[in-house]
Design an enzyme around this catalytic site. Structure first.
Site, PDB file in Angstrom:
ATOM      1  N   GLU A 188       0.797  -1.301   0.307  1.00 18.67           N
ATOM      2  CA  GLU A 188       0.318   0.507  -0.177  1.00 18.67           C
ATOM      3  C   GLU A 188       0.833   1.216   0.033  1.00 18.67           C
ATOM      4  O   GLU A 188       0.592   2.153   0.904  1.00 18.67           O
ATOM      5  CB  GLU A 188      -0.432  -0.286   1.234  1.00 18.67           C
ATOM      6  CG  GLU A 188      -2.027  -1.230   1.843  1.00 18.67           C
ATOM      7  CD  GLU A 188      -2.592  -1.854   2.457  1.00 18.67           C
ATOM      8  OE1 GLU A 188      -2.857  -0.498   3.489  1.00 18.67           O
ATOM      9  OE2 GLU A 188      -3.224  -2.049   2.237  1.00 18.67           O
ATOM     10  N   GLU A 242      -5.728 -10.917  -1.324  1.00 20.63           N
ATOM     11  CA  GLU A 242      -6.351 -10.533  -0.648  1.00 20.63           C
ATOM     12  C   GLU A 242      -7.490 -10.603  -0.227  1.00 20.63           C
ATOM     13  O   GLU A 242      -8.969  -9.891  -0.053  1.00 20.63           O
ATOM     14  CB  GLU A 242      -5.988  -9.453   0.488  1.00 20.63           C
ATOM     15  CG  GLU A 242      -4.505  -9.389   0.733  1.00 20.63           C
ATOM     16  CD  GLU A 242      -4.715  -8.540   1.446  1.00 20.63           C
ATOM     17  OE1 GLU A 242      -5.450  -6.994   2.306  1.00 20.63           O
ATOM     18  OE2 GLU A 242      -3.178  -7.730   1.730  1.00 20.63           O
TER      19      GLU A 242
HETATM   20  C1  GLA Z   1      -4.324  -4.732   4.178  1.00 24.62           C
HETATM   21  C2  GLA Z   1      -4.064  -5.559   4.028  1.00 24.62           C
HETATM   22  C3  GLA Z   1      -4.225  -6.723   5.031  1.00 24.62           C
HETATM   23  C4  GLA Z   1      -5.390  -6.615   5.973  1.00 24.62           C
HETATM   24  C5  GLA Z   1      -6.575  -6.103   5.323  1.00 24.62           C
HETATM   25  C6  GLA Z   1      -7.613  -5.684   5.726  1.00 24.62           C
HETATM   26  O1  GLA Z   1      -5.669  -5.200   3.204  1.00 24.62           O
HETATM   27  O2  GLA Z   1      -3.245  -5.882   3.094  1.00 24.62           O
HETATM   28  O3  GLA Z   1      -3.113  -6.825   5.967  1.00 24.62           O
HETATM   29  O4  GLA Z   1      -4.750  -6.055   7.617  1.00 24.62           O
HETATM   30  O5  GLA Z   1      -5.698  -4.701   4.566  1.00 24.62           O
HETATM   31  O6  GLA Z   1      -7.957  -6.289   7.346  1.00 24.62           O
END
Ligand code: GLA
Length: 418
Positions: A191, A315
């Site tokens: 991020e 994710e």
């Molecule tokens: C982001 C992070 C993850 C996790 C998610 C939601 O996507 O990359 O590690 O913390 O948030 O919890």
């Protein structure tokens, strides 16, 4: 087990009419099944392993199909059983993040030396290695989990300060990569792009890394390059290569064109500068009305930068709540949609199933080399608390650990969904 046998056996028992919005968007399934299903969920015990079905669909043996887990999942039913049957990869949900691994300074003038806290992640890592699961590494650097000791020091001497912060970053990355040498891909940075389209500066400016590197007028974005350079040095030192340990940049909302432009600008600049980046992780925290064409566009954008880059879906989850517009900004109900409780309407589950089916059809391209969900089953998902507290159902398995329509829609692209 062959998916034709696995799935059509259940279909023979449970086929009703072919009504409903199933259809085949599964595309290039290597072992196309012929089941119809339609009215009733097939019995859980008849579920074929997700990992086997997807590896067959994608035509890649041992294709990593992952789940993010906490250590407890390795010993708690039904999570551990689902993990072993259906998944071939794990990601540490939190325990490989810097604030867990090294919350306190490993030695400084102001704090006593603190040892790393590898134990929670070791539980996951060792469980994986003992059970033939692959491990994705998440994450070496994230602004939300950056302990303050990284940034301690005298900013009055910017050159020294920067060198100190850089050294801490490199030492940390070196220690962690060496501790988990079998990780097949690391989210080196997580991020680092900003949300609002900004061609002049696509980086997130509220990161403590960005701020620390900018002290005294330094280039605030250079921490990203340092992270990749240092990770690559350690990778080489332990005898790993791009083929065996990928170094990735991970981010969310790459399915939104504006955010995607920022992410791709950063990736492009890393490639142009000869940085050892091997691919992009797309978080794909999606909602039930997500635009799959934009998901494909995100994958294509990476392919367009360089044919040497891979895509990982890192994710994945599909919230059953669409955002009416202001939900994420306001984080209250309303404008966020109201809680549907523990038994959502079939229309929602069906819509979600078809979305998942379309997504996996979109993921079926050579550049996509790993797909991980952010969780195993609906009993444990961050979306029960974000953007508001409400009962969410974003994964392929329900709260009891049973396969949902979304599961069946993915493993059997021809099964009709009610
Ligand atoms: C982001 C992070 C993850 C996790 C998610 C939601 O996507 O990359 O590690 O913390 O948030 O919890």
């Amino acid at each position: 087990m062959n998916r034709v046998l696995a799935v059509s056996a259940t279909a023979a028992l449970f086929a009703l009419t072919g009504c409903g919005g199933g259809g085949s968007v599964g595309g290039s399934s290597s072992s196309s099944s012929s089941s119809s299903g339609g009215g009733q969920l097939p019995p859980p015990a008849s579920a074929p392993p997700l990992k086997t079905e997807l590896a067959a669909d994608f035509g890649v043996a041992n294709f990593p199909v992952g789940a993010a887990i906490e250590p407890a999942a390795t010993t708690t039913a039904p999570d551990n059983a689902i993990l072993l049957k259906h998944f071939s990869s794990v990601t540490a949900e939190n325990t490989m993040k810097p604030d867990t691994i090294w919350p306190n300074a490993p030695g400084s003038t102001t704090q006593p030396a603190a040892a790393p806290n590898f134990a929670p992640a070791d539980t996951i890592y060792n469980f994986a290695l003992n059970n033939n699961l692959q491990v994705r590494g998440h994450t070496l650097l994230w602004h939300q989990t950056a302990p303050s000791w990284f940034f301690a020091g005298d900013q009055g001497n910017p050159a020294n300060y920067r060198a100190t912060v850089r050294q801490r970053l490199c030492d940390y990355i070196d220690d962690v990569i060496r501790h988990f040498p079998q990780v097949y891909a690391w989210d080196v940075v997580n991020e680092v792009a900003t949300d609002t389209p900004n061609a002049a500066n696509p980086y997130r400016t509220d990161s403590p890394w960005y701020i620390a590197y900018g002290v005294g007028g330094g280039d605030p974005t250079e921490y990203v390059k340092d992270a990749f350079t240092c990770a690559n040095q350690t990778r080489t030192a332990i005898g790993k290569t791009q083929a065996t340990m990928k170094l990735m940049l991970n981010d969310y909302n790459t399915e939104l064109p504006g955010k995607r432009a920022n992410v791709m600008a950063i990736v492009q600049s890393l490639v142009t500068d000869g940085m050892p980046i091997d691919g992009v992780g797309h978080q794909f925290h999606l909602q039930i009305n997500a635009d799959v064409a934009q998901v494909t566009a995100a994958l294509q954008a990476v392919e367009g930068i360089s044919s040497t880059l891979v895509n990982h879906v890192t994710e994945l989850d599909v919230s059953i709540y669409a955002d009416p517009g202001e939900c994420f900004a306001q984080r209250t109900i309303p404008p966020c949609l109201a809680d549907v409780g523990t038994t959502p309407a079939q229309t929602l589950l069906s819509q979600q199933a078809l979305k998942y089916r379309a997504l996996f059809a979109a993921f079926d391209r050579p550049s996509v080399q790993s797909v991980s969900f952010w969780g195993i089953a609906d009993n444990h998902t961050w979306l029960n608390g974000f953007p508001v507290n409400r009962t969410n159902h974003p994964l392929l398995f329900d709260r009891q650990g049973n396969p949902k329509w979304a599961f069946w829609a993915v493993v059997d692209p021809l099964m009709s969904v009610p």
